[in-house]
Scaffold this motif. Structure first.
Motif, PDB file in Angstrom:
ATOM      1  N   GLN A  21       0.825  -1.205   0.000  1.00 40.42           N
ATOM      2  CA  GLN A  21       0.000   0.000   0.000  1.00 40.42           C
ATOM      3  C   GLN A  21       0.857   1.252   0.000  1.00 40.42           C
ATOM      4  O   GLN A  21       0.575   2.214  -0.711  1.00 40.42           O
ATOM      5  CB  GLN A  21      -0.928   0.016   1.213  1.00 40.42           C
ATOM      6  N   ARG A  22       1.929   1.244   0.784  1.00 41.96           N
ATOM      7  CA  ARG A  22       2.802   2.424   0.870  1.00 41.96           C
ATOM      8  C   ARG A  22       3.490   2.687  -0.464  1.00 41.96           C
ATOM      9  O   ARG A  22       3.568   3.830  -0.916  1.00 41.96           O
ATOM     10  CB  ARG A  22       3.827   2.233   1.986  1.00 41.96           C
ATOM     11  N   MET A  25       0.936   4.085  -2.845  1.00 39.91           N
ATOM     12  CA  MET A  25       0.548   5.425  -2.441  1.00 39.91           C
ATOM     13  C   MET A  25       1.626   6.444  -2.829  1.00 39.91           C
ATOM     14  O   MET A  25       1.320   7.519  -3.357  1.00 39.91           O
ATOM     15  CB  MET A  25       0.318   5.473  -0.928  1.00 39.91           C
ATOM     16  N   ILE A  26       2.881   6.109  -2.595  1.00 38.73           N
ATOM     17  CA  ILE A  26       3.977   7.029  -2.932  1.00 38.73           C
ATOM     18  C   ILE A  26       4.056   7.231  -4.438  1.00 38.73           C
ATOM     19  O   ILE A  26       4.206   8.361  -4.910  1.00 38.73           O
ATOM     20  CB  ILE A  26       5.315   6.518  -2.357  1.00 38.73           C
ATOM     21  N   ASP A  28       1.649   6.948  -6.599  1.00 42.47           N
ATOM     22  CA  ASP A  28       0.496   7.764  -6.982  1.00 42.47           C
ATOM     23  C   ASP A  28       0.711   9.231  -6.624  1.00 42.47           C
ATOM     24  O   ASP A  28       0.425  10.124  -7.427  1.00 42.47           O
ATOM     25  CB  ASP A  28      -0.784   7.257  -6.302  1.00 42.47           C
ATOM     26  N   SER A  29       1.235   9.481  -5.431  1.00 43.25           N
ATOM     27  CA  SER A  29       1.421  10.866  -4.996  1.00 43.25           C
ATOM     28  C   SER A  29       2.463  11.592  -5.832  1.00 43.25           C
ATOM     29  O   SER A  29       2.404  12.804  -5.974  1.00 43.25           O
ATOM     30  CB  SER A  29       1.809  10.917  -3.514  1.00 43.25           C
ATOM     31  N   LYS A  30       3.412  10.866  -6.394  1.00 46.66           N
ATOM     32  CA  LYS A  30       4.448  11.479  -7.231  1.00 46.66           C
ATOM     33  C   LYS A  30       4.095  11.418  -8.719  1.00 46.66           C
ATOM     34  O   LYS A  30       4.914  11.745  -9.566  1.00 46.66           O
ATOM     35  CB  LYS A  30       5.792  10.803  -6.977  1.00 46.66           C
ATOM     36  N   ASN A  31       2.871  10.968  -9.016  1.00 45.58           N
ATOM     37  CA  ASN A  31       2.374  10.861 -10.398  1.00 45.58           C
ATOM     38  C   ASN A  31       3.303  10.038 -11.284  1.00 45.58           C
ATOM     39  O   ASN A  31       3.554  10.388 -12.434  1.00 45.58           O
ATOM     40  CB  ASN A  31       2.150  12.250 -11.000  1.00 45.58           C
ATOM     41  N   ASN A  92      13.216   6.854  -1.621  1.00 44.19           N
ATOM     42  CA  ASN A  92      12.208   7.890  -1.411  1.00 44.19           C
ATOM     43  C   ASN A  92      12.668   8.862  -0.329  1.00 44.19           C
ATOM     44  O   ASN A  92      12.521  10.069  -0.489  1.00 44.19           O
ATOM     45  CB  ASN A  92      10.869   7.258  -1.028  1.00 44.19           C
ATOM     46  N   ASP A  95      15.342  11.148  -1.607  1.00 44.73           N
ATOM     47  CA  ASP A  95      14.897  11.878  -2.796  1.00 44.73           C
ATOM     48  C   ASP A  95      15.635  11.470  -4.068  1.00 44.73           C
ATOM     49  O   ASP A  95      16.027  12.310  -4.868  1.00 44.73           O
ATOM     50  CB  ASP A  95      15.005  13.382  -2.558  1.00 44.73           C
TER      51      ASP A  95
END
Length: 189
Positions: A21-22, A25-26, A28-31, A92, A95
């Motif tokens: 899930q993590r 989610m990451i 998705d959040s960073k497109n 992540n 960065d």
């Protein structure tokens, strides 16, 4: 190139589920575009074998630190292995996710914002500005006052050994005041 995230839709391990899930989610959040491959679906046996054979990290969890086969989530860019959850999470955090996922080339010449901030804290950026002001004053034939203030700026680095942020802020403010005074003196002449 297509990023593939290998997951298990029927895992009984809560840690594996949370990790999957993590990751999703990451991404998705960073497109970041990706395909999810559920290795537990019927007909995905070849995908499961590919994940198990090409994965170099086993994705160990707290409850199973050394599993027999690599545990999901495992990440691939096409058929090129990127890493497991731990490597993904570290990339992540520091960065470097795009490089980890092999979506961007590793750029070793890029200057990070942390390096820029450190340079400013050390006073090197202010020093460079003051040296430019000093040269400008010398070229324009301005009085000794502007040159003296520019020399003060070059001799006054902001110390990173200051005991508090307040002291660094005060040092930064005094440098700014000196620079403004120098500019005013230059404009007046």
């Amino acid at each position: 190139m297509v990023l593939k995230v290998y997951v298990s839709g029927m895992s009984g391990n809560k840690e594996v589920k949370k990790r999957q899930q993590r990751v999703l989610m990451i991404l998705d959040s960073k497109n970041i575009q990706y395909d999810t491959v559920d290795i537990t679906e019927p007909g995905k046996e070849s995908e499961k074998e590919l994940m198990q054979n090409k994965s170099t990290s086993n994705g160990g969890t707290v409850s199973d630190p050394d599993p027999r086969h690599p545990l999901p989530p495992q990440l691939f860019n096409d058929d090129e292995y990127c890493g497991d959850y731990d490597a993904f999470d570290m990339a992540n955090e520091i960065d470097t996710l795009e490089v980890f996922l092999k979506l961007a080339p590793a750029d070793t010449t890029a200057v990070s914002t942390a390096q820029i901030e450190l340079k400013q804290e050390n006073g090197e950026a202010k020093k460079e500005e003051a040296e430019a002001e000093k040269e400008k004053a010398a070229e324009g034939g301005e009085g000794d006052e502007a040159t003296e203030k520019a020399e003060k700026l070059t001799a006054t680095p902001i110390s990173t050994s200051a005991s508090s942020d307040g002291e660094r802020h005060q040092a930064s403010e005094s440098l700014s005041e000196l620079l403004l005074d120098s500019e005013r003196a230059a404009a007046a002449q």
